[in-house]
Scaffold this motif. Structure first.
Motif, short mmCIF file in Angstrom:
data_model
loop_
_atom_site.label_atom_id
_atom_site.label_comp_id
_atom_site.label_asym_id
_atom_site.label_seq_id
_atom_site.Cartn_x
_atom_site.Cartn_y
_atom_site.Cartn_z
N GLN A 140 0.53 -1.04 0.04
CA GLN A 140 -0.26 -0.07 -0.23
C GLN A 140 0.52 1.22 0.30
N PRO A 141 0.63 2.21 -1.13
CA PRO A 141 1.81 3.35 -1.27
C PRO A 141 1.21 4.52 -0.05
N ILE A 142 2.64 4.29 0.46
CA ILE A 142 2.87 5.73 1.02
C ILE A 142 2.89 6.96 0.73
N VAL A 143 2.10 8.05 0.78
CA VAL A 143 2.84 9.09 -0.15
C VAL A 143 2.66 10.48 0.86
N SER A 144 3.45 11.60 0.28
CA SER A 144 3.62 12.77 0.44
C SER A 144 2.09 13.63 0.52
N ILE A 145 1.92 14.09 2.29
CA ILE A 145 1.02 14.69 2.20
C ILE A 145 0.51 16.26 1.14
N ARG A 146 1.82 16.27 0.89
CA ARG A 146 2.09 17.73 -0.06
C ARG A 146 2.16 17.86 -1.35
N SER A 147 2.50 16.59 -2.40
CA SER A 147 3.14 15.95 -3.46
C SER A 147 1.80 15.20 -3.78
N LYS A 148 1.50 13.96 -2.68
CA LYS A 148 0.88 13.54 -3.36
C LYS A 148 1.42 12.50 -3.70
N GLU A 149 2.36 12.88 -3.98
CA GLU A 149 3.69 11.29 -4.42
C GLU A 149 3.96 10.20 -3.61
N THR A 150 3.99 8.92 -3.96
CA THR A 150 4.37 7.76 -2.50
C THR A 150 5.65 8.20 -2.50
N ILE A 151 6.00 8.58 -1.86
CA ILE A 151 7.33 8.00 -1.19
C ILE A 151 7.56 6.33 -0.68
N GLY A 152 6.74 5.37 -0.39
CA GLY A 152 7.16 4.17 0.37
C GLY A 152 6.23 3.53 0.05
N PHE A 153 6.44 2.67 0.86
CA PHE A 153 4.87 1.28 0.91
C PHE A 153 5.03 0.34 2.00
N GLU A 154 4.14 0.09 2.31
CA GLU A 154 3.78 -1.15 3.47
C GLU A 154 3.01 -2.67 2.93
N ALA A 155 4.13 -3.42 4.01
CA ALA A 155 4.11 -4.46 2.55
C ALA A 155 2.96 -5.49 4.08
N LEU A 156 1.84 -5.41 3.36
CA LEU A 156 0.18 -6.11 4.13
C LEU A 156 0.58 -7.73 3.60
#
Ligand code: C2E
Ligand code: MG
Ligand code: MG
Length: 570
Positions: free
Chosen positions: A333-349
């Motif tokens: 699941q993408p983790i995004v920067s709130i400012r730019s909405k860009e994906t900065i990482g993701f959580e493995a589930l």
């Protein structure tokens, strides 16, 4: 004196208990023969003002007399309800007397009664008291709390069930009680305080119940109660509610207020119940169900639970084969920067591709994995697979070198063996750099492994790995954890985001969490951002990053790869 109708007095004369009916001004309306015999025809002397002839009731054979205002009939006259009040009445022969149990209630004026009054019922319980006192000296007891040991308790339950064979309408209740996080008390305050807490806890159990109820300590933090001759299911439930209310009050140990959280399970035994162990198992199953349902303090056993347990057992057997059979898969699941909405990482589930039931979410199997210890191999598989996957994306997409993968770690993984060594070797094997990895741990990891955890976390951080505290706000949320442990990120639990637009309190808490994180130099990740409203609220609070269905649901590896590709292409 006998102003009652013939029917009534006939009924009362044949009743084995003493019955006394008085007016509000102590005039006797009716006393049956049993009550006259118990009080040696001198009932009215209980309120005589002449000390030389006054009859007195006592709290115990050697304790002080009951003052006038606390006498059972006086309590009822003043509007209180009297139930199961046990008092000692010395007889005219020295050194002898009777133990009596009083129940009383008010009576309004009606055809039979000239004016309103009160009814007092008295039962002679001397025999039971003597038997209980004898048992107290011979029966094996828990050395700390003085409660019955398990074997004796099971014996008592066996007898209670045998009695039900002669009384098909009878009912007994078994209550299983578990103190949640006693270990936390021991760690925080020391074992001495933990022991004293258990003694106080046992005392509170005894004083909240009837004297004929049986209380046992089954294990270090588990207790069981046997309630016999219960009138109805609902009577037991109200006893449990009352007990819960009492246990919910803080305990004061060495001037320290300690709040104890308990989970309780209730199982009923009737004439069809055969084995005490079955009843105990049923009550413990109900207790586990209560424990797993947040906000539920007790649960009554139902047959459906048996089916549920059997279902879980089948799932457990299948889960043992899931890793070797390669049935586990990771979603991201993408983790995004709130400012730019860009994906900065993701959580493995993790997900489980069950051969018959299809794709299962972790809610349906993580708890089983935790309980059985299967979470340990599962957790290490997830870490290895997540690291391998990110490294493989980095190999094809050069910009992916700055992304991180966030992996959930279970408390059990920390309590076993060389955690740091294991993580080091997974990084070496998958060729992923520490800076691309984040480990998410919940507060339970800190509670359950307190002795060596700071040292382990510090060594993990020295590998360049970031540490994140997951689901913050749902556990103890102790601020001291944030100061004491070396975290980089705080993940605010979904429930705070969910309610922040409707509940002012939750918004306040959210704001203070953000401020707190800033003060401690922690990065913030908000979980469960589902709507534009959530998003703008978090943006206004200047929360750095977030995760939620608004941006993306957890994705298959293939879909995640496409997303990374698209982001860097743009
Ligand atoms: P978690 O670590 O708090 O993971 C976040 C959960 O919230 C995920 O559920 C995710 O799908 C869900 N979620 C994300 N955004 C939203 C949203 O906007 N709305 C809602 N309603 N839900 C959202 P999932 O994948 O079902 O995982 C549930 C929990 O299972 C995880 O909670 C974690 O505690 C556990 N878990 C998952 N994978 C692993 C694992 O590999 N190891 C361990 N130990 N636990 C895992
Ligand atoms: Mg997580
Ligand atoms: Mg979480």
């Amino acid at each position: 004196m006998k102003a009652l109708s013939n029917y009534c007095s006939l009924l009362f004369e044949n009743c084995i208990d003493g019955v006394i009916i008085l007016t509000q001004t102590h005039d006797i309306i009716y006393v049956n023969n049993q009550a006259e015999a118990l009080f040696e025809n001198e009932f009215s002397l209980l309120w005589s003002r002449n000390p030389s002839i006054q009859k007195q009731l006592f709290y115990g054979e050697k304790s002080s007399p009951v003052v006038a205002a606390d006498l059972p009939f006086q309590q009822v006259i003043s509007g209180a309800k009297v139930a199961d009040l046990e008092l000692f009445l010395p007889s005219s022969s020295p050194g002898k007397g009777h133990w009596l149990r009083f129940d009383g209630f008010p009576l309004s004026a009606q055809a039979d009664l000239p004016q309103s009054g009160i009814v007092i019922m008295v039962k002679d319980i001397t025999g039971r008291k003597i038997a209980a006192a004898a048992a107290l000296t011979t029966v094996p007891r828990d050395s700390l709390t003085g409660l019955l040991q398990r074997s004796v308790f099971i014996d008592r339950v066996d007898h209670a069930l045998a009695r039900l064979n002669h009384d098909p309408s009878g009912l007994v209740a078994m209550v299983y009680i578990d103190i949640n996080h006693l270990k936390w008390v021991n760690d925080a305050f020391g074992h001495d305080i933990g022991d004293r807490l258990l003694v106080e806890f046992a005392h509170r159990l005894i004083t909240s119940l009837r004297s004929e109820d049986t209380v046992s300590r089954l294990g270090s933090d588990t207790f069981a109660l046997l309630l016999e001759d219960v009138a109805s299911y609902s009577a037991v439930v109200s006893t449990i509610e009352h007990l819960y209310g009492s246990l919910d009050q803080p305990f004061f140990i060495a001037d320290q207020p300690i709040q104890v959280d308990v989970s309780m399970g209730i199982a009923f035994g009737d004439a069809d119940s055969k084995h005490p162990e079955d009843l105990l198992r049923a009550a413990s199953m109900a207790m586990y169900q209560a424990k797993q349902t947040s906000g539920q303090r007790y649960r009554v056993f139902e047959d459906a639970m048996q089916t549920h347990v059997e279902g879980n057992l089948r799932l457990e057997i299948a889960l043992r084969r899931a890793i070797p059979n390669q049935e586990l898969v990771l979603y991201y699941q993408p983790i995004v920067s709130i400012r730019s909405k860009e994906t900065i990482g993701f959580e493995a589930l993790v997900r489980w591709q069950h051969p018959e039931q299809g794709l299962l979410d972790p809610v349906s199997f993580i708890q089983i994995a935790e309980r059985t210890g299967l979470i340990i191999p599962l957790g290490w598989w997830v870490l290895r697979e997540a690291c391998r996957q990110l490294r493989s994306w980095q190999d094809t997409e050069v910009e992916a070198k700055d992304l991180f993968v966030s992996v959930n770690m279970s408390s059990a993984q920390f309590s076993q063996g060389d955690v740091v060594g294991k993580i080091t070797s997974i990084l070496a094997e998958t060729q992923l750099q520490g800076k691309n990895l984040k480990l998410e741990i919940t507060e339970s990891v800190l509670i359950e492994n307190s002795a060596s955890i700071v040292e382990q976390l510090t060594r993990i951080r020295a590998l360049g790995i970031k540490l994140s505290i997951d689901d913050f706000g749902t556990g103890y949320s102790s601020l001291s954890y944030l100061y004491r442990f070396p975290f980089d990120t705080l993940k605010i639990d979904r429930s705070f985001i969910e309610d922040a637009d409707t509940s002012y309190d939750k918004l306040e808490i959210l704001q203070s969490m953000v401020r707190l994180a800033w003060n401690l130099g922690l990065e913030l990740v908000a979980e469960g951002i589902e709507t534009e409203k959530h998003y703008s609220q978090l943006k206004a609070l200047r929360c750095e990053s977030g995760q939620g269905y608004l941006f993306s649901k957890p994705l298959t590896a293939m879909a995640m790869e496409a997303l990374i590709h698209k982001q860097f292409e743009a």
